[in-house]
Every structure is written in C-alpha cells, then in structure tokens.
Design a protein around this motif. Structure first.
Motif, PDB file in Angstrom:
ATOM      1  N   GLU A 198      35.127  37.180  24.277  1.00 53.79           N
ATOM      2  CA  GLU A 198      36.275  37.889  23.711  1.00 53.79           C
ATOM      3  C   GLU A 198      36.100  39.398  23.827  1.00 53.79           C
ATOM      4  N   ARG A 199      34.856  39.883  23.667  1.00 53.40           N
ATOM      5  CA  ARG A 199      34.623  41.328  23.751  1.00 53.40           C
ATOM      6  C   ARG A 199      34.953  41.854  25.140  1.00 53.40           C
ATOM      7  N   ALA A 200      34.610  41.090  26.177  1.00 53.69           N
ATOM      8  CA  ALA A 200      34.935  41.499  27.552  1.00 53.69           C
ATOM      9  C   ALA A 200      36.436  41.507  27.777  1.00 53.69           C
ATOM     10  N   ARG A 201      37.122  40.490  27.269  1.00 47.99           N
ATOM     11  CA  ARG A 201      38.579  40.449  27.426  1.00 47.99           C
ATOM     12  C   ARG A 201      39.225  41.632  26.727  1.00 47.99           C
TER      13      ARG A 201
ATOM     14  N   ASN B 172      32.877  34.456  43.927  1.00 52.28           N
ATOM     15  CA  ASN B 172      33.675  35.497  43.266  1.00 52.28           C
ATOM     16  C   ASN B 172      34.699  34.902  42.306  1.00 52.28           C
ATOM     17  N   ARG B 173      34.283  33.915  41.551  1.00 53.10           N
ATOM     18  CA  ARG B 173      35.122  33.328  40.517  1.00 53.10           C
ATOM     19  C   ARG B 173      34.467  33.594  39.159  1.00 53.10           C
TER      20      ARG B 173
ATOM     21  N   SER C  90      40.929  34.620  33.885  1.00 53.02           N
ATOM     22  CA  SER C  90      39.815  34.859  34.795  1.00 53.02           C
ATOM     23  C   SER C  90      40.222  35.754  35.954  1.00 53.02           C
ATOM     24  N   GLU C  91      41.387  35.484  36.564  1.00 52.39           N
ATOM     25  CA  GLU C  91      41.824  36.300  37.693  1.00 52.39           C
ATOM     26  C   GLU C  91      42.074  37.741  37.261  1.00 52.39           C
ATOM     27  N   ALA C  92      42.659  37.901  36.066  1.00 49.31           N
ATOM     28  CA  ALA C  92      42.930  39.247  35.579  1.00 49.31           C
ATOM     29  C   ALA C  92      41.632  39.994  35.261  1.00 49.31           C
ATOM     30  N   LEU C  93      40.608  39.282  34.733  1.00 49.61           N
ATOM     31  CA  LEU C  93      39.322  39.919  34.461  1.00 49.61           C
ATOM     32  C   LEU C  93      38.682  40.428  35.748  1.00 49.61           C
ATOM     33  N   LEU C  94      38.712  39.596  36.800  1.00 47.94           N
ATOM     34  CA  LEU C  94      38.125  40.010  38.073  1.00 47.94           C
ATOM     35  C   LEU C  94      38.871  41.206  38.651  1.00 47.94           C
ATOM     36  N   ALA C  95      40.194  41.179  38.571  1.00 48.82           N
ATOM     37  CA  ALA C  95      40.980  42.314  39.073  1.00 48.82           C
ATOM     38  C   ALA C  95      40.689  43.575  38.264  1.00 48.82           C
ATOM     39  N   ALA C  96      40.541  43.441  36.933  1.00 45.95           N
ATOM     40  CA  ALA C  96      40.257  44.609  36.102  1.00 45.95           C
ATOM     41  C   ALA C  96      38.888  45.203  36.430  1.00 45.95           C
TER      42      ALA C  96
END
Length: 776
Positions: free
Chosen positions: A458-461, A451-452, A469-475
């Motif tokens: 850039e489009r995903a961000r 789960n990392r 990375s941590e913020a992307l997983l939380a989002a």
C-alpha cells in the motif's frame, strides 16, 4: 526417471493422434455427405435471410378462395380465361403466364376453347405450362396443351420443381422433356419472351447422342435464390381483375403470372424461404425463378473437397490453439472456429457459392473434448507423481504425520488431502509475505524477469499514486532517473553492480523520494528481476529547508537588533546623558529580538503539540479572552473590536484542544486585523457553528491583500507589502503559527480578501461536540 525428450514425446504423439482422428472424421463427413441434413438446415436458414428485392414489374393473379366463391367451382369456363387475357392486353401488360393445364377440350362449350385460343393469339404474349405424363409410378411422356392452345401460345415451358431428400424444393432444371431436354422452364420461357438478351445466358442444351428417348431428360440444374417468404410479390385476386377493381395502371407493363393459390387446389411446395409459414404456391415459385434468372443470381454448389479442406484447416488450427492455450481459451476457440465455418459458408452463399459447414463444426466440436480428455489424463499422471513426492517430503509447515492427517484408503481422497495441505502451506506463506510487505514503513515493488509487477504494498501505491500493476510499472518508468544511470526497459540496469543502489528523485516540486534498486536473481532464469524500495523523504527536505530558513533569519533578524544595541552602547559609552537618550531605541531593538524569539518559541510549541494532551475547553470564553488581550492595541489605533458569540448561547462551544495555543492563534488573527486595518475602523470576531464544525471569523476594514500575495501568506517569515499598507513590523511567523495550530487541532485556516475591501480569516475547528447538551 524419464528423460526430457520422453516427457515431451508423449504429449506430441497424443496431439498428433487426436488431430489426425478429428481431421479424418471431418474430411470423411464432408466427402461422404454424412451431415447433409445439418448442412441443408444451415443453408435454409442463411437463404431465408439472403433475400433480394422482388422485381417491381412482376404481379401474381391469384385463383383464390374468393374467386372460386364468386365465379364458381373449378374448372371454370375457358371464356373466363379469355376475358382475363383480353383485360390484360387492354391494360398493357407485358406478358401473361397462365399456369393452368389446358390438355383437354371443353365438352360442354366447344366455342369456349376457340374463344380462349383467339384471345391468346390476339395478345401473342401468353405462356402455357406442360407437365409430366405418368402411368402409375412410371413417366410415360409429356402432358402438353391442346394443339389449338399450343399454336396460339407465345411459348410453352415445364413447371417441374426438384425436391431434395428432406422434401424441400430448392432447385429446378432449366431444360426438361421426354426423350430430350427441349422444353425451357416456365420462368425461362417467360424470360425468353420479355428479356431475350438475359435469356441468352441460359441456352438450350445440345442434343446428345445415345440418349434414351423413352426417359425424361433434364439439363442445366439451378439452385434457386428467393426474394422472400410467400406473399412477397403483389397479389391480385382473379375475381378483382375481371371485375375491374384493379386499375389498369397496376397492370400496365407488368408480367402477370396467373395461378392457383386457393386452399386444396394450389400446387404449393415447401421452400427454404417458407419457414414456419405456409408453403409457397407454384405460381409464386415461378416468379422467384424468373427474378433470379433475369438478375443472373444463382447458387452454385462447390465441390465436396472444398468443404473437406475447410474442415481440415479449421480442425488443425483449433488443435494448434489447444496445444498452447489454456482450457477456457481453447473452448472459446472451438466455438469461434465453428461459428467462423458457418459464417464463411454464409458469406460464400451470398457470393453465389455454397459448401456445407457441418463437417468443420463437427471436427471442432470433437477436437476440444478429445484433447481435453488427453490433457486431463496427462495432468492426472503429473499430479500423482508430484503428490507422491510431496508426501515423501513430509507434511507442510513442519507438522507431524499424525497432525497432517492419516493416509486414506481412497486414492482420490489421498490426493485431495495432500493438495489441501500444500495449498494451505502456500496460502500461509503468501499471507505472511503480503502482511510483511503491507506493514513495512517503506514502499516495495517486486518486478519479475518479464517486467511484470508481482508484489507491491500500500505504501508503494500511495507514493507512486498508482493502484494497478501496469500503472505502478509505468509510474516507476516515469520517475526522473539520473541521466548517467544505464537503463533497461525504462528502469536502472544494475548489471555488473552488486548490492543496492540508491537515488534521490523528485517526481514533482513538492515530493522527494529515496529510491533503492536491487537485482532479484533466481535459479531458473539468468535475467534478473528487480526489487525497488521507496521512502518519502519530503519531510526531511522540509525540515532541512526550515532549518536553513530559520538560520537565515536568525542570522539577520536576531543579530541585527543585538548588533544595533551593542553599537549604541559602544558609541555613547563616554557620555551618560547620550546613553540615556538612546534607551528608547535600545528598547525597540530589544523588543524586536524578543518578538522573534517568542515567535519561534510559539511555532516550535505549536508544531510539537500532542493531541493526546488536549482537554475540553470553551471556545466562547477563549474568543472573549483573546479580544480582551488585544483591546489596548485596538484602543491605541481607535479601532473597535466587536465580539459575536451568540451561537454559543444555543449550544455549548466545547472542543478538545490546547487553550493557550488556540488563544494565541485568535490573538494573532486579531493583532493582524488591528495592525493592517484602517484607523478608527471596526474589527469583528465571531464564533458560529456550521455543520459539525466551529468557525472563528476575524474581519477587518483594511486595504486588503493582493491576490498574488495570498499563496505565500502562511509561509515562514512571510510579510506582505502593498499599496495602502504600512511597512510590516512583525517577523512573519504569526499566520504560520495560526496555520500550524489549526492543523494540529484537525482544522484549517482560510482567507478571503479583496484589495480595498478588507480581509476575512476563518479558523475552522472540526471538533464540535455533537453530544453537548443544548441550552434552553
């Protein structure tokens, strides 16, 4: 090929060997005292910082250089000492320690001895020292005060101090004597006089049998704590006390320790508290011992096995850390554990017990380089095998042997060459993957089995509004996943489902995302990772909603006037006169349908305008043309249109755009101002330059727009009803066309309005030509 068990066995054996070696060295150093000098240095440093406040009733009377200069050379007449004792008695001092040897009579003034003895006997609280008698290097007995003085003194004590091998005084024996330890230490003798209850904690030793009565005997060893460096206790000059310069209140109730501090005659000794300053006079050392005995503070040396145990435990903990941690963490752990050993020793000293931390520090400092050496050896063996395998597999990226480079004679150079090729190949692959991801039109997030987030673009961000990375997983976990979907770790669980699943999610009311989820299965792990694709379908939703709104209004607003026309034609088909009377009404219905069609046409044209087709145009002429266009409507309502383009006289208002679209936008603003402005009022339109922008402002003097209506003012088919306003007659597309034209030209439109005070619309075009020539 070696088995896995053999591969694991060798590092384990080497780890055990290094651990046993380091633990053995640390334990031996602790038990044998190999590092005693380092331990003593640490002890002195800690002891110098661990000070307790000196007793406020302890005062030192110094036989200093000033006293020798005024009273005379040493030895002084014993009448002088008698005068000091009399002065102390009159001042109400608690006791006096006269740290001066009185072992010989006064040859020039025999009455002086009797005068001193009488003063001592009259006071009854004077303590005298004794010392060792030596002949050459042999201890031959005790040097006691003369019987005359010994009988007059309240107590006699020895002033011996123990020096360690490094010449530092750190301890004393509380009881000493020739043949038997029967004399208390000088400070203990003082304590027995002024605080008998505290002195009972230090009873005299029992007289043992079989003692050598021809030797100096000692008992009850004490490590001394200190109140501070030399000068911590208040000092008064012997001369000043005799001269009455020291007030009696400063001596009343105090314990007075009289001793030499003058240069050349003081029995000064180096102590842990001395530091880089001068040695501590013996009389001040006695003051420190007295305070420590009275407070019950002492330093107890712990057994050597405790230091050995601490060293063994710390080295073992470090080796366990080195076995699993990376090199940097191991280095930090080495320093941390070494520092922790010193800290524990320091805390133990403050609590009254001391063990040497140097063996633990030695073990930690040896463990890291020894184990690092063995790990480097193992890494080199492994790298050699892998590099050989890489060499046999061929050059990276399909290069020929000649292109990749010829074998080198130096083995190290050969390793570097192969590693360089493999690293370049890895960089090329990663760069290819990263570039591919970054240029994809959709957002991509790759999550591994733990789960990392390992890859993202850039489009995903941008779509998830997260940049780490941590913020992307939380989002991703916070997305509103459908309740019927099984979840694992906050994300959809696709176990038992092959292929890709898609979900349409709305993170908020304004955005719509099409999320694709697929499992990522690797050979090395049974638990799959996940690949998540994100596409923004908000525009599609907006287009769908726009189509639905358009169809709704077309079905109503366009069909209604056409249906009315047909009804009128059918209803009066038999009477030409009646048909002729209905022509104005038919005209009105037809014009309404035409306005709606024109509005939709202009909106579609504005939305489809291409900035590449824009040409240079003059905004001043455009504003004048729009004002001329609406003049008939304004004249019909008695409204005067004021045009202000004075800024264009200073600088040409040249922009790039579509003349007909911008003109239609200004006409729409002016038409609204005339329609909703008060009759016989003024509508003003101005062109002004603000920074890099040109601003077209249209002001009316109408009823204004309610605050709750402003947010929907620029929406499709929106019409505003309100108090003081006529019923709207348009189709609700005029302001939307203005907004669309402004945005297609890189600008915007804003409105300021207050009920009863009219409205102001600002069309901002950030396309001012800074290179336009200024007019004279």
């Amino acid at each position: 090929m070696r088995s896995v068990a053999a591969t694991l066995r060798r590092p384990t054996f080497e780890w055990l060997t290094v651990t046993l070696l380091c633990v053995s060295l640390a334990v031996l150093a602790a038990m044998e005292g190999w590092l005693w000098r380092i331990d003593q240095s640490v002890y002195d440093s800690v002891l110098a910082t661990w000070t307790h406040p000196p007793g406020d009733d302890v005062v030192i009377i110094s036989i200093d250089d000033a006293s020798l200069s005024e009273i005379g050379r040493w030895p002084w007449s014993r009448r002088t000492h008698a005068a000091l004792i009399d002065h102390a008695r009159d001042a109400g001092a608690s006791a006096v320690v006269l740290d001066v040897l009185l072992d010989t009579p006064s040859h020039d003034d025999a009455e002086a001895d009797r005068a001193l003895a009488q003063s001592m006997q009259a006071y009854g609280r004077v303590i005298l020292p004794l010392t060792q008698a030596t002949t050459g290097t042999q201890l031959t007995g005790e040097v006691l005060p003369l019987p005359l003085f010994a009988q007059s003194a309240a107590a006699i004590g020895h002033s011996q101090v123990e020096f360690d091998t490094d010449g530092i005084a750190r301890s004393v024996y509380l009881w000493e004597g020739f043949g038997a330890a029967r004399h208390p230490q000088l400070a203990l003798a003082l304590l027995r006089l002024v605080a008998p209850a505290a002195a009972r904690n230090y009873p005299p030793p029992p007289v043992g049998e079989g003692l050598d009565h021809q030797q100096w005997q000692r008992a009850q060893w004490l490590r001394m704590p200190f109140s501070g460096p030399p000068g911590t206790y208040p000092h008064y000059s012997y001369r000043a006390v005799l001269a009455g310069e020291v007030p009696a209140e400063a001596l009343r109730g105090k314990v007075l320790l009289v001793g030499a501090t003058a240069s050349g005659m003081a029995d000064a000794v180096p102590t842990p508290a001395s530091g880089l300053s001068r040695p501590m006079p013996g009389v001040e050392l006695q003051a420190n011992i007295f305070d420590a005995l009275r407070s019950g503070i002492a330093v107890n040396l712990l057994p050597a096995w405790i230091s050995a145990l601490v060293a063994g435990v710390f080295v073992t903990l470090l080796m366990l850390t080195l076995l699993y941690a990376e090199a940097r963490t191991g280095l930090l752990a080495s320093f941390m554990l070494a520092g922790l050993a010193v800290l524990l020793a320091s805390l133990g000293l403050r609590m009254g017990g001391w063990f040497g931390p140097a063996p633990a520090v030695l073990g930690c400092m040896l463990a890291y380089p020894l184990w690092s050496w063995r790990r480097l050896e193992a890494a080199q063996r492994y790298l050699d095998a892998e590099l050989t395998a890489l060499e046999r597999e061929g050059s990276p990226l399909g290069l020929t042997q000649s292109t990749a480079g010829l074998p080198a004679a130096d083995p190290l150079e050969q390793r570097i060459r192969i590693v360089r090729q493999a690293a370049q190949h890895q960089r090329d692959v990663r760069r290819f993957i990263a570039d591919t991801l970054e240029h994809l039109p959709i957002g991509v997030v790759v999550i591994d089995q733990m789960n990392r987030v390992i890859l993202h673009n850039e489009r995903a961000r941008h779509l998830l509004r997260a940049f780490r990375s941590e913020a992307l997983l939380a989002a991703l976990r916070e997305l509103p996943w459908p309740p019927y979907v099984p979840m694992r770790d906050g994300l959809p669980d696709l176990s038992g489902f092959s292929g890709t699943r898609q979900f349409e999610l709305s993170p908020d009311k304004k955005r719509h995302l099409l999320v694709s989820v697929a499992d990522l299965v690797t050979e090395s792990s049974g638990r799959p990772g996940r690949v998540i694709g994100l596409a923004d379908v908000t525009a599609m939703h907006e287009a769908q909603r726009s189509r639905e709104d358009t169809m709704h209004f077309l079905s109503h607003d366009l069909r209604a006037p056409l249906a009315s026309i047909l009804t009128l034609m059918d209803g009066y088909s038999g009477d030409p006169a009646q048909q002729l009377a209905q022509i104005p009404r038919i005209t009105r219905y037809a014009r309404s349908a035409l306005d709606l069609a024109d509005g939709l046409f202009r909106l579609v044209r504005a939305e489809g305008s291409d900035p590449k087709d824009f040409v240079e145009l003059d905004l001043a002429g455009l504003v004048d043309s729009a004002a001329d266009e609406v003049w008939p409507q304004a004249h019909a309502r008695g409204i005067r249109v004021d045009v202000d383009t004075r800024d264009a006289e200073k600088e040409e208002a040249i922009v790039r755009g579509d003349f007909s679209l911008l003109r239609r936008a200004v006409i729409n603003l002016l038409t609204n101002a005339i329609k909703y402005g008060s009759a016989s009022s003024v509508v003003s339109v101005s062109l002004s330059a603000e920074g890099p922008d040109w601003i077209i402002r249209v002001r009316d003097q109408g009823a204004g727009i309610p605050a709750d209506a402003l947010p929907r003012l620029f929406k499709r088919f929106s019409r505003i009803d309100g108090e003081g306003r006529d019923k709207p007659t348009g189709v609700g597309l005029g302001l939307l066309i203005v907004k669309t034209v402004a945005e297609r030209h890189g600008g915007n439109v804003v409105v300021e309005s207050e009920p009863g005070k009219g409205s102001t619309f600002e069309l901002r075009l950030p396309l001012r030509d800074l290179a336009a020539p200024r007019l004279a």
